[in-house]
Design a protein around this motif. Structure first.
Motif, mmCIF file in Angstrom:
data_model
loop_
_atom_site.group_PDB
_atom_site.id
_atom_site.type_symbol
_atom_site.label_atom_id
_atom_site.label_comp_id
_atom_site.label_asym_id
_atom_site.label_seq_id
_atom_site.Cartn_x
_atom_site.Cartn_y
_atom_site.Cartn_z
ATOM 1 N N GLY A 1 1.083 -1.052 -0.336
ATOM 2 C CA GLY A 1 -0.021 0.257 -0.164
ATOM 3 C C GLY A 1 1.370 1.132 0.050
ATOM 4 O O GLY A 1 0.132 2.392 -0.130
ATOM 5 N N ASP B 1 -8.416 0.740 1.279
ATOM 6 C CA ASP B 1 -9.403 1.132 -0.244
ATOM 7 C C ASP B 1 -10.416 0.415 -0.435
ATOM 8 O O ASP B 1 -11.389 1.399 -0.578
ATOM 9 C CB ASP B 1 -8.173 0.267 -1.395
ATOM 10 N N THR B 2 -10.998 -0.685 0.475
ATOM 11 C CA THR B 2 -11.945 -1.392 0.292
ATOM 12 C C THR B 2 -12.984 -1.449 1.552
ATOM 13 O O THR B 2 -11.569 -2.368 2.274
ATOM 14 C CB THR B 2 -12.321 -2.603 -0.559
ATOM 15 N N TYR C 1 -11.907 -7.134 -5.872
ATOM 16 C CA TYR C 1 -11.695 -5.901 -5.505
ATOM 17 C C TYR C 1 -9.974 -6.468 -4.604
ATOM 18 O O TYR C 1 -9.788 -5.366 -4.647
ATOM 19 C CB TYR C 1 -12.446 -6.008 -4.116
ATOM 20 N N LYS D 1 -3.405 -3.244 -2.637
ATOM 21 C CA LYS D 1 -5.220 -2.396 -2.384
ATOM 22 C C LYS D 1 -4.702 -2.799 -1.139
ATOM 23 O O LYS D 1 -4.157 -4.200 -0.189
ATOM 24 C CB LYS D 1 -5.509 -3.350 -2.869
ATOM 25 N N THR D 2 -5.487 -2.562 0.414
ATOM 26 C CA THR D 2 -5.685 -2.741 1.357
ATOM 27 C C THR D 2 -7.313 -2.995 1.722
ATOM 28 O O THR D 2 -7.781 -2.160 1.395
ATOM 29 C CB THR D 2 -5.372 -1.746 2.478
ATOM 30 N N GLY E 1 -1.120 -7.155 -2.159
ATOM 31 C CA GLY E 1 -2.204 -6.198 -1.284
ATOM 32 C C GLY E 1 -2.308 -7.144 0.041
ATOM 33 O O GLY E 1 -1.367 -8.172 0.194
#
Length: 359
Positions: A10, A115-116, A192, A197-198, A249
Motif C-alpha cells: 500500500g 481502499d475497500t 477487489y 490494495k488494502t 495486496g
C-alpha cells in the motif's frame, strides 16, 4: 536478504512524499497492535515498535495512537538492540472509526488507509438490516469504498427477499453473496484485490470473516469456529491484524463488533433517499415528525419509505451529534471539526481569504 516490496503493502507516492519530511527516519506500516507495542513491517522485515515519549505527550485521544494500517516513521529497521521507536504517524487517507469501549467519548481507529471495506453479514439469524445501515454510514464516512458481503448463503431459505431488502438501504453499493461450503464461494471478492490494495473485513462475531480471509489467502492462517446451537457465530478473531495476500495486496481482519458506537457517519450517502426527500419538505429544518407538508412523512404514508428506515436515520443522526441539523448544516458541522484547530470555520475562511489577497 530479500527486500519486502512496500508498494504491494500500500505504500504509494502520497506517503513517500510525506515521509521525506523526516530525513533521519524510516517508513513502515503497522500490521498488528498489542498493549503499548506494535508490529511494524519495513522493506527490511518485521520488527516490534513502541511510540516515542514526544508522540505519547502529544496524544489527546485514543485515535491519535498508531492503528493497524497506519504508515509510521520509525528510527530503525531492526529491533535486535531494542524496540524501534515510532516518532510520527503519516496522514491517514481513510480510517474506519468507532467510539472506544466503556464510558469514554474517545474514538478508536479500527483500521486505517483502507481502499475497500467488506461489510460482512451472515444470512442466518444474525441478519439485521439496521446494522447494515450503521456499518454503511461509518464506511462511507471513512473514505473507503464499502462492499456488502453476505455469508453462509447455504443457510438461507429466502435469499431473494433479503437481497430486495438490502436494495432499499444500500443504493450504489456492491453486494456479494458467498458460501464457505463452496470451494469457489470467495471468487467474487477477488476482483477487489490487487497489489497495493488494502481491504478490511468488518462485521459481527462469527459471520465468517476469518473463513473468507483464509479462502482469499489460500491457506488456513486464521482460526475459525462453527456456529452455536442458536444459529449465531462464535467469536474467533481477538485483535486487528494485517495479512499479506499471496497474489498481491493486504487484508485486515478485525474482531467481531455486534454493536458499534459511532461518532461520525455519512448520512447523505447512506440515506440518499431520505436526503432527497428532505429537500422537498416545506421547512428546511424539518424534523420529519409532525410538520406540515413533510415530504418524508408523505413518502411513508404512500408506502415509498419505511417507518423503520426513518427511525434508523434519526437514531444515527442523534448518535452522531447531528440531531436537529439538516444536510447542509451537517456538512458545515464536519467542516467546523476539520478547521477547529484554526479557531473554527469562519476563522479558517478568513485566513484563506487573506492569504489569497496577499498573493
Amino acid at each position: 536478504m530479500n527486500k519486502i516490496d512496500m508498494t504491494n503493502l500500500g505504500l504509494n507516492k502520497r506517503f513517500i512524499t510525506e515521509s521525506t519530511l523526516y530525513k533521519e527516519l524510516y517508513i513502515g506500516r503497522v500490521i498488528s497492535e498489542y498493549k503499548n507495542l506494535y508490529k511494524v513491517v519495513t522493506e527490511d522485515g518485521e520488527l516490534t515498535a513502541e511510540i516515542s515519549g514526544k508522540l505519547r505527550f502529544k496524544v489527546k485521544n485514543v485515535s491519535d495512537y498508531p492503528a493497524v494500517g497506519d504508515f509510521v516513521m520509525i528510527d530503525r529497521t531492526e529491533d535486535i538492540s531494542g524496540n524501534a521507536i515510532i516518532h510520527t504517524i503519516l496522514t491517514r487517507k481513510s480510517a474506519f472509526i468507532r467510539k472506544a469501549a466503556g464510558t469514554s467519548n474517545d474514538n478508536q481507529i479500527v483500521a486505517s488507509n483502507i481502499d475497500t471495506v467488506f461489510i460482512c453479514m451472515s444470512l442466518n439469524n444474525d441478519f439485521n438490516i439496521r446494522r447494515i445501515e450503521r456499518y454503511l454510514g461509518i464506511a462511507w464516512d471513512s473514505g473507503a469504498k464499502p462492499v456488502i458481503v453476505l455469508t453462509k448463503s447455504d443457510l438461507c431459505k429466502d435469499l431473494s427477499e433479503k437481497l430486495t431488502e438490502i436494495d432499499t438501504v444500500a443504493m450504489g453499493v456492491d453486494v456479494i453473496v458467498t458460501s464457505s461450503m463452496s470451494e469457489d464461494g470467495y471468487l467474487p471478492i477477488k476482483s477487489y484485490l490487487g497489489s497495493g490494495k488494502t481491504i478490511a473485513f468488518i462485521g459481527s462475531s462469527g459471520v465468517g470473516k476469518s473463513t473468507l480471509i483464509n479462502k482469499v489467502i489460500g491457506e488456513n492462517i486464521l482460526e475459525t469456529n462453527g456456529i452455536r446451537n442458536d444459529d449465531k457465530g462464535r467469536h474467533t478473531t481477538t485483535r486487528r491484524e494485517m495479512i499479506v495476500i499471496p497474489n498481491g495486496g493486504v487484508v485486515i481482519d478485525t474482531p467481531g463488533m455486534r454493536e458499534i458506537g459511532i461518532e461520525s457517519v455519512d448520512l447523505s450517502k447512506t440515506f440518499t433517499d431520505i436526503d432527497e426527500l428532505s429537500a422537498k419538505c416545506k421547512f428546511s429544518d424539518c424534523t420529519h415528525s409532525n410538520e406540515p407538508k413533510c415530504a418524508v412523512q408523505e413518502a411513508i404514508r404512500a408506502g415509498l419509505l419505511s417507518k423503520d428506515r426513518l427511525e434508523s436515520y434519526l437514531k444515527l443522526k442523534k448518535e452522531a451529534k447531528y440531531e436537529g441539523l439538516n444536510s447542509r448544516q451537517i456538512e458545515n458541522e464536519k467542516l467546523n471539526e476539520i478547521f477547529k484547530e484554526f479557531g473554527g470555520m469562519k476563522s479558517a475562511r478568513k485566513m484563506l481569504k487573506e492569504k489569497s489577497k496577499s498573493r
